[in-house]
Design a protein around this motif. Structure first.
Motif, PDB file in Angstrom:
ATOM      1  N   MET A   1     -68.918 113.897 -11.214  1.00 34.00           N
ATOM      2  CA  MET A   1     -68.984 115.296 -10.838  1.00 34.00           C
ATOM      3  C   MET A   1     -67.956 116.063 -11.665  1.00 34.00           C
ATOM      4  SD  MET A   1     -69.081 116.938  -7.080  1.00 34.00           S
ATOM      5  CE  MET A   1     -67.436 117.271  -6.558  1.00 34.00           C
ATOM      6  N   GLU A   2     -68.347 117.193 -12.141  1.00 32.87           N
ATOM      7  CA  GLU A   2     -67.510 118.019 -12.980  1.00 32.87           C
ATOM      8  C   GLU A   2     -66.837 119.104 -12.140  1.00 32.87           C
ATOM      9  OE1 GLU A   2     -68.611 120.788 -16.641  1.00 32.87           O
ATOM     10  OE2 GLU A   2     -69.495 118.777 -16.758  1.00 32.87           O
ATOM     11  N   PHE A   3     -65.558 119.360 -12.403  1.00 30.23           N
ATOM     12  CA  PHE A   3     -64.842 120.428 -11.699  1.00 30.23           C
ATOM     13  C   PHE A   3     -65.264 121.767 -12.273  1.00 30.23           C
ATOM     14  CE2 PHE A   3     -61.067 123.055 -10.803  1.00 30.23           C
ATOM     15  CZ  PHE A   3     -61.075 122.933  -9.422  1.00 30.23           C
ATOM     16  N   TYR A   4     -65.644 122.683 -11.408  1.00 31.36           N
ATOM     17  CA  TYR A   4     -66.207 123.968 -11.812  1.00 31.36           C
ATOM     18  C   TYR A   4     -65.173 125.077 -11.625  1.00 31.36           C
ATOM     19  CZ  TYR A   4     -69.102 128.167 -11.263  1.00 31.36           C
ATOM     20  OH  TYR A   4     -69.632 129.421 -11.377  1.00 31.36           O
ATOM     21  N   ILE A   5     -64.876 125.804 -12.671  1.00 34.29           N
ATOM     22  CA  ILE A   5     -64.028 126.991 -12.582  1.00 34.29           C
ATOM     23  C   ILE A   5     -64.918 128.201 -12.844  1.00 34.29           C
ATOM     24  CG2 ILE A   5     -62.074 128.243 -13.559  1.00 34.29           C
ATOM     25  CD1 ILE A   5     -60.834 125.554 -14.218  1.00 34.29           C
ATOM     26  N   PRO A   6     -65.040 129.097 -11.871  1.00 37.49           N
ATOM     27  CA  PRO A   6     -65.953 130.232 -12.011  1.00 37.49           C
ATOM     28  C   PRO A   6     -65.530 131.192 -13.125  1.00 37.49           C
ATOM     29  CG  PRO A   6     -64.835 130.279  -9.884  1.00 37.49           C
ATOM     30  CD  PRO A   6     -64.356 129.086 -10.600  1.00 37.49           C
ATOM     31  N   THR A   7     -66.515 131.863 -13.674  1.00 34.86           N
ATOM     32  CA  THR A   7     -66.256 132.831 -14.737  1.00 34.86           C
ATOM     33  C   THR A   7     -66.513 134.264 -14.287  1.00 34.86           C
ATOM     34  OG1 THR A   7     -68.499 132.486 -15.575  1.00 34.86           O
ATOM     35  CG2 THR A   7     -66.731 131.211 -16.596  1.00 34.86           C
ATOM     36  N   GLU A   8     -67.346 134.454 -13.272  1.00 36.53           N
ATOM     37  CA  GLU A   8     -67.597 135.817 -12.812  1.00 36.53           C
ATOM     38  C   GLU A   8     -66.479 136.252 -11.853  1.00 36.53           C
ATOM     39  OE1 GLU A   8     -70.508 136.205  -9.163  1.00 36.53           O
ATOM     40  OE2 GLU A   8     -71.473 135.110 -10.800  1.00 36.53           O
ATOM     41  N   THR A   9     -66.186 137.536 -11.850  1.00 35.96           N
ATOM     42  CA  THR A   9     -65.027 138.077 -11.145  1.00 35.96           C
ATOM     43  C   THR A   9     -65.049 137.799  -9.646  1.00 35.96           C
ATOM     44  OG1 THR A   9     -64.916 139.844 -12.771  1.00 35.96           O
ATOM     45  CG2 THR A   9     -63.691 140.172 -10.740  1.00 35.96           C
ATOM     46  N   GLY A  10     -66.165 138.033  -8.998  1.00 34.32           N
ATOM     47  CA  GLY A  10     -66.241 137.848  -7.549  1.00 34.32           C
ATOM     48  C   GLY A  10     -66.011 136.415  -7.126  1.00 34.32           C
ATOM     49  N   GLU A  11     -66.671 135.507  -7.794  1.00 31.37           N
ATOM     50  CA  GLU A  11     -66.510 134.104  -7.443  1.00 31.37           C
ATOM     51  C   GLU A  11     -65.107 133.611  -7.786  1.00 31.37           C
ATOM     52  OE1 GLU A  11     -68.867 129.860  -7.670  1.00 31.37           O
ATOM     53  OE2 GLU A  11     -69.454 131.469  -9.027  1.00 31.37           O
ATOM     54  N   LEU A  12     -64.540 134.143  -8.858  1.00 31.57           N
ATOM     55  CA  LEU A  12     -63.172 133.780  -9.215  1.00 31.57           C
ATOM     56  C   LEU A  12     -62.192 134.256  -8.150  1.00 31.57           C
ATOM     57  CD1 LEU A  12     -61.349 132.449 -11.323  1.00 31.57           C
ATOM     58  CD2 LEU A  12     -61.167 134.678 -12.436  1.00 31.57           C
ATOM     59  N   ALA A  13     -62.441 135.430  -7.562  1.00 27.77           N
ATOM     60  CA  ALA A  13     -61.591 135.930  -6.476  1.00 27.77           C
ATOM     61  C   ALA A  13     -61.674 135.010  -5.264  1.00 27.77           C
ATOM     62  CB  ALA A  13     -62.002 137.348  -6.101  1.00 27.77           C
ATOM     63  N   ALA A  14     -62.881 134.578  -4.896  1.00 33.25           N
ATOM     64  CA  ALA A  14     -63.047 133.645  -3.779  1.00 33.25           C
ATOM     65  C   ALA A  14     -62.403 132.304  -4.108  1.00 33.25           C
ATOM     66  CB  ALA A  14     -64.536 133.466  -3.476  1.00 33.25           C
ATOM     67  N   PHE A  15     -62.532 131.864  -5.337  1.00 34.45           N
ATOM     68  CA  PHE A  15     -61.934 130.618  -5.807  1.00 34.45           C
ATOM     69  C   PHE A  15     -60.408 130.685  -5.695  1.00 34.45           C
ATOM     70  CE2 PHE A  15     -60.512 127.777  -9.244  1.00 34.45           C
ATOM     71  CZ  PHE A  15     -61.275 126.644  -9.009  1.00 34.45           C
ATOM     72  N   CYS A  16     -59.821 131.812  -6.086  1.00 34.11           N
ATOM     73  CA  CYS A  16     -58.371 131.987  -5.991  1.00 34.11           C
ATOM     74  C   CYS A  16     -57.908 132.009  -4.539  1.00 34.11           C
ATOM     75  CB  CYS A  16     -57.943 133.265  -6.708  1.00 34.11           C
ATOM     76  SG  CYS A  16     -58.069 133.150  -8.495  1.00 34.11           S
ATOM     77  N   ALA A  17     -58.708 132.601  -3.650  1.00 33.23           N
ATOM     78  CA  ALA A  17     -58.375 132.575  -2.225  1.00 33.23           C
ATOM     79  C   ALA A  17     -58.395 131.144  -1.699  1.00 33.23           C
ATOM     80  CB  ALA A  17     -59.343 133.454  -1.434  1.00 33.23           C
ATOM     81  N   ALA A  18     -59.336 130.347  -2.177  1.00 36.72           N
ATOM     82  CA  ALA A  18     -59.385 128.931  -1.776  1.00 36.72           C
ATOM     83  C   ALA A  18     -58.171 128.174  -2.310  1.00 36.72           C
ATOM     84  CB  ALA A  18     -60.686 128.291  -2.270  1.00 36.72           C
ATOM     85  N   ILE A  19     -57.745 128.487  -3.523  1.00 40.63           N
ATOM     86  CA  ILE A  19     -56.539 127.847  -4.069  1.00 40.63           C
ATOM     87  C   ILE A  19     -55.319 128.209  -3.232  1.00 40.63           C
ATOM     88  CG2 ILE A  19     -54.923 127.890  -6.022  1.00 40.63           C
ATOM     89  CD1 ILE A  19     -57.344 128.044  -7.868  1.00 40.63           C
ATOM     90  N   ALA A  20     -55.170 129.488  -2.882  1.00 39.89           N
ATOM     91  CA  ALA A  20     -54.041 129.923  -2.059  1.00 39.89           C
ATOM     92  C   ALA A  20     -54.083 129.248  -0.685  1.00 39.89           C
ATOM     93  CB  ALA A  20     -54.049 131.440  -1.909  1.00 39.89           C
ATOM     94  N   THR A  21     -55.270 129.119  -0.116  1.00 31.77           N
ATOM     95  CA  THR A  21     -55.419 128.437   1.173  1.00 31.77           C
ATOM     96  C   THR A  21     -55.004 126.981   1.051  1.00 31.77           C
ATOM     97  OG1 THR A  21     -57.240 129.911   1.761  1.00 31.77           O
ATOM     98  CG2 THR A  21     -57.053 127.868   3.016  1.00 31.77           C
ATOM     99  N   GLY A  22     -55.413 126.340  -0.018  1.00 31.50           N
ATOM    100  CA  GLY A  22     -55.046 124.945  -0.234  1.00 31.50           C
ATOM    101  C   GLY A  22     -53.550 124.767  -0.412  1.00 31.50           C
ATOM    102  N   LEU A  23     -52.927 125.650  -1.168  1.00 30.91           N
ATOM    103  CA  LEU A  23     -51.479 125.566  -1.359  1.00 30.91           C
ATOM    104  C   LEU A  23     -50.729 125.782  -0.047  1.00 30.91           C
ATOM    105  CD1 LEU A  23     -51.072 127.421  -4.767  1.00 30.91           C
ATOM    106  CD2 LEU A  23     -50.913 124.960  -4.326  1.00 30.91           C
ATOM    107  N   PHE A  24     -51.184 126.752   0.731  1.00 27.32           N
ATOM    108  CA  PHE A  24     -50.592 126.986   2.050  1.00 27.32           C
ATOM    109  C   PHE A  24     -50.753 125.745   2.927  1.00 27.32           C
ATOM    110  CE2 PHE A  24     -51.475 128.246   6.484  1.00 27.32           C
ATOM    111  CZ  PHE A  24     -50.214 128.684   6.831  1.00 27.32           C
ATOM    112  N   GLY A  25     -51.935 125.161   2.912  1.00 24.70           N
ATOM    113  CA  GLY A  25     -52.189 123.966   3.715  1.00 24.70           C
ATOM    114  C   GLY A  25     -51.351 122.782   3.276  1.00 24.70           C
ATOM    115  N   LEU A  26     -51.236 122.559   1.986  1.00 31.31           N
ATOM    116  CA  LEU A  26     -50.420 121.450   1.492  1.00 31.31           C
ATOM    117  C   LEU A  26     -48.946 121.664   1.819  1.00 31.31           C
ATOM    118  CD1 LEU A  26     -52.122 120.780  -1.949  1.00 31.31           C
ATOM    119  CD2 LEU A  26     -52.209 119.340   0.102  1.00 31.31           C
TER     120      LEU A  26
END
Length: 127
Positions: A1-26
């Motif tokens: 499975m390949e790790f996907y980094i979004p290129t469109e702005t909206g999905e990248l914003a949601a992706f960044c929110a998921a990263i922040a959530t993960g960092l907070f959780g860790l």
């Protein structure tokens, strides 16, 4: 499975929110004492159950975020957004009914609104 980094702005914003959530959780998972201190909470003397609760909640946040980052699906982004939106609603209730109107609570409210709004805005087509 390949790790996907979004290129469109909206999905990248949601992706960044998921990263922040993960960092907070860790952070909560591996440093529960510091997480409690930042939240202005403390455990009772001789009791360690508070650490277990914080680690468990942190694990939940981290797990949800990791799944969102790996799967990149709208429904998972919606779960993150909905969770933070309800958390922000709870904080607003606390500001009004518990008289906990402080700068710290306003900053956390802003973060919760942002982390909830970015994925929801993407999922519902505002980006």
């Amino acid at each position: 499975m390949e790790f996907y980094i979004p290129t469109e702005t909206g999905e990248l914003a949601a992706f960044c929110a998921a990263i922040a959530t993960g960092l907070f959780g860790l952070f909560a998972l591996f440093a529960p004492g510091m997480a409690l201190k930042l939240a202005g909470l403390q455990t009772r003397e001789g009791s360690r159950e508070g650490f277990a609760f914080v680690r468990s909640a942190g694990g939940f946040y981290a797990g949800l975020a990791i799944v969102a980052l790996m799967m990149a699906q709208d429904w998972i982004y919606m779960a993150i957004g909905g969770g933070f939106a309800l958390a922000a609603f709870g904080r607003i209730l606390s500001l009004m009914s518990d008289r906990s109107f402080t700068v710290k609570n306003l900053l956390v409210l802003f973060a919760q609104v942002l982390l909830g709004g970015l994925p929801l805005a993407y999922v519902f087509g505002f980006f």
